[in-house]
Design a protein around this motif. Structure first.
Motif, mmCIF file in Angstrom:
data_model
loop_
_atom_site.group_PDB
_atom_site.id
_atom_site.type_symbol
_atom_site.label_atom_id
_atom_site.label_comp_id
_atom_site.label_asym_id
_atom_site.label_seq_id
_atom_site.Cartn_x
_atom_site.Cartn_y
_atom_site.Cartn_z
ATOM 1 N N VAL A 57 0.854 -1.201 0.000
ATOM 2 C CA VAL A 57 0.000 0.000 0.000
ATOM 3 C C VAL A 57 0.883 1.242 0.000
ATOM 4 N N GLN A 58 1.915 1.223 0.845
ATOM 5 C CA GLN A 58 2.821 2.374 0.903
ATOM 6 C C GLN A 58 3.533 2.592 -0.434
ATOM 7 N N ALA A 59 3.818 1.510 -1.142
ATOM 8 C CA ALA A 59 4.471 1.605 -2.452
ATOM 9 C C ALA A 59 3.486 1.984 -3.555
ATOM 10 N N LYS A 60 2.235 2.233 -3.173
ATOM 11 C CA LYS A 60 1.175 2.688 -4.078
ATOM 12 C C LYS A 60 0.754 1.639 -5.105
ATOM 13 N N VAL A 61 0.796 0.369 -4.680
ATOM 14 C CA VAL A 61 0.214 -0.685 -5.510
ATOM 15 C C VAL A 61 -1.285 -0.425 -5.540
ATOM 16 N N GLY A 62 -1.881 -0.453 -6.704
ATOM 17 C CA GLY A 62 -3.305 -0.175 -6.844
ATOM 18 C C GLY A 62 -4.158 -1.207 -6.125
ATOM 19 N N TYR A 63 -5.315 -0.782 -5.669
ATOM 20 C CA TYR A 63 -6.207 -1.646 -4.902
ATOM 21 C C TYR A 63 -6.584 -2.900 -5.683
ATOM 22 N N ALA A 64 -6.959 -2.753 -6.941
ATOM 23 C CA ALA A 64 -7.367 -3.905 -7.747
ATOM 24 C C ALA A 64 -6.220 -4.912 -7.842
ATOM 25 N N GLN A 65 -5.018 -4.433 -8.075
ATOM 26 C CA GLN A 65 -3.867 -5.321 -8.151
ATOM 27 C C GLN A 65 -3.609 -5.990 -6.803
ATOM 28 N N LEU A 66 -3.744 -5.233 -5.738
ATOM 29 C CA LEU A 66 -3.512 -5.763 -4.397
ATOM 30 C C LEU A 66 -4.518 -6.872 -4.063
ATOM 31 N N VAL A 67 -5.782 -6.662 -4.383
ATOM 32 C CA VAL A 67 -6.796 -7.692 -4.150
ATOM 33 C C VAL A 67 -6.458 -8.935 -4.967
ATOM 34 N N ASP A 68 -6.077 -8.750 -6.223
ATOM 35 C CA ASP A 68 -5.706 -9.884 -7.071
ATOM 36 C C ASP A 68 -4.527 -10.658 -6.481
ATOM 37 N N GLU A 69 -3.527 -9.939 -5.973
ATOM 38 C CA GLU A 69 -2.350 -10.588 -5.392
ATOM 39 C C GLU A 69 -2.718 -11.409 -4.162
ATOM 40 N N VAL A 70 -3.553 -10.843 -3.295
ATOM 41 C CA VAL A 70 -3.952 -11.560 -2.084
ATOM 42 C C VAL A 70 -4.779 -12.789 -2.458
ATOM 43 N N GLN A 71 -5.696 -12.642 -3.388
ATOM 44 C CA GLN A 71 -6.493 -13.793 -3.820
ATOM 45 C C GLN A 71 -5.585 -14.882 -4.394
ATOM 46 N N ARG A 72 -4.617 -14.496 -5.183
ATOM 47 C CA ARG A 72 -3.682 -15.456 -5.765
ATOM 48 C C ARG A 72 -2.859 -16.140 -4.669
ATOM 49 N N ASP A 73 -2.381 -15.354 -3.713
ATOM 50 C CA ASP A 73 -1.568 -15.906 -2.631
ATOM 51 C C ASP A 73 -2.322 -16.949 -1.814
ATOM 52 N N PHE A 74 -3.630 -16.783 -1.683
ATOM 53 C CA PHE A 74 -4.420 -17.698 -0.872
ATOM 54 C C PHE A 74 -5.271 -18.650 -1.702
ATOM 55 N N GLY A 75 -5.053 -18.651 -3.002
ATOM 56 C CA GLY A 75 -5.737 -19.600 -3.874
ATOM 57 C C GLY A 75 -7.242 -19.498 -3.832
ATOM 58 N N THR A 76 -7.748 -18.276 -3.886
ATOM 59 C CA THR A 76 -9.191 -18.079 -3.831
ATOM 60 C C THR A 76 -9.637 -17.084 -4.894
ATOM 61 N N THR A 77 -10.881 -17.193 -5.276
ATOM 62 C CA THR A 77 -11.484 -16.199 -6.169
ATOM 63 C C THR A 77 -12.464 -15.325 -5.401
ATOM 64 N N ASP A 78 -12.488 -15.496 -4.088
ATOM 65 C CA ASP A 78 -13.402 -14.759 -3.217
ATOM 66 C C ASP A 78 -12.867 -13.345 -2.981
ATOM 67 N N TYR A 79 -13.498 -12.369 -3.632
ATOM 68 C CA TYR A 79 -13.084 -10.977 -3.469
ATOM 69 C C TYR A 79 -13.076 -10.586 -1.996
ATOM 70 N N TYR A 80 -14.135 -10.965 -1.275
ATOM 71 C CA TYR A 80 -14.258 -10.543 0.115
ATOM 72 C C TYR A 80 -13.094 -11.053 0.958
ATOM 73 N N GLN A 81 -12.639 -12.256 0.696
ATOM 74 C CA GLN A 81 -11.527 -12.802 1.477
ATOM 75 C C GLN A 81 -10.261 -11.970 1.263
ATOM 76 N N GLY A 82 -10.008 -11.571 0.037
ATOM 77 C CA GLY A 82 -8.848 -10.731 -0.243
ATOM 78 C C GLY A 82 -8.998 -9.349 0.356
ATOM 79 N N ALA A 83 -10.142 -8.740 0.151
ATOM 80 C CA ALA A 83 -10.378 -7.386 0.659
ATOM 81 C C ALA A 83 -10.347 -7.342 2.176
ATOM 82 N N TYR A 84 -10.889 -8.388 2.812
ATOM 83 C CA TYR A 84 -10.917 -8.438 4.276
ATOM 84 C C TYR A 84 -9.502 -8.422 4.841
ATOM 85 N N LEU A 85 -8.626 -9.239 4.283
ATOM 86 C CA LEU A 85 -7.256 -9.287 4.781
ATOM 87 C C LEU A 85 -6.546 -7.951 4.580
ATOM 88 N N ILE A 86 -6.743 -7.347 3.436
ATOM 89 C CA ILE A 86 -6.137 -6.036 3.163
ATOM 90 C C ILE A 86 -6.626 -5.012 4.178
#
Length: 111
Positions: A57-86
């Motif tokens: 976030v501090q490096a200004k990674v865009g929100y959409a990219q950040l959600v995609d990265e978290v979903q990929r890291d946890f092997g899920t397509t659940d937007y809420y799971q990625g957004a919740y962790l962020i």
């Protein structure tokens, strides 16, 4: 002169009583280890991941990219799971980055 002193004292009291932005690792750990789906090996792994979110976030990674990265890291397509962790990471571990996260999420839509 008294009204000026009173106003100054009132301002100092307000500043002293204002909540400070500080990390709350315990709240973060409770929120991401109780919710199923993350399966961190231990508390250090959970904190490390959370702080990596803060760094992105501090490096200004865009929100959409950040959600995609978290979903990929946890092997899920659940937007809420990625957004919740962020949201948990930023709110609890690096609250000074909340504004940056909000700016990058502005206009974001699922889809």
């Amino acid at each position: 002169m008294k009204p000026i002193l009173f106003a100054g004292a009132l301002a100092m009291t307000a500043l002293a009583a204002a909540p400070s932005a500080h990390a709350d690792q315990v709240a973060y750990l409770v929120n991401v280890t109780v919710r199923p789906g993350y399966n961190f090996a231990n508390a250090d792994a959970a904190l490390g991941y959370g702080y990596s979110v803060c760094d992105r976030v501090q490096a200004k990674v865009g929100y959409a990219q950040l959600v995609d990265e978290v979903q990929r890291d946890f092997g899920t397509t659940d937007y809420y799971q990625g957004a919740y962790l962020i949201n948990q990471a930023v709110n609890e571990l690096c609250p000074a980055q909340i504004w940056q996260l909000r700016q990058s999420a502005g206009g974001y839509t699922l889809g």
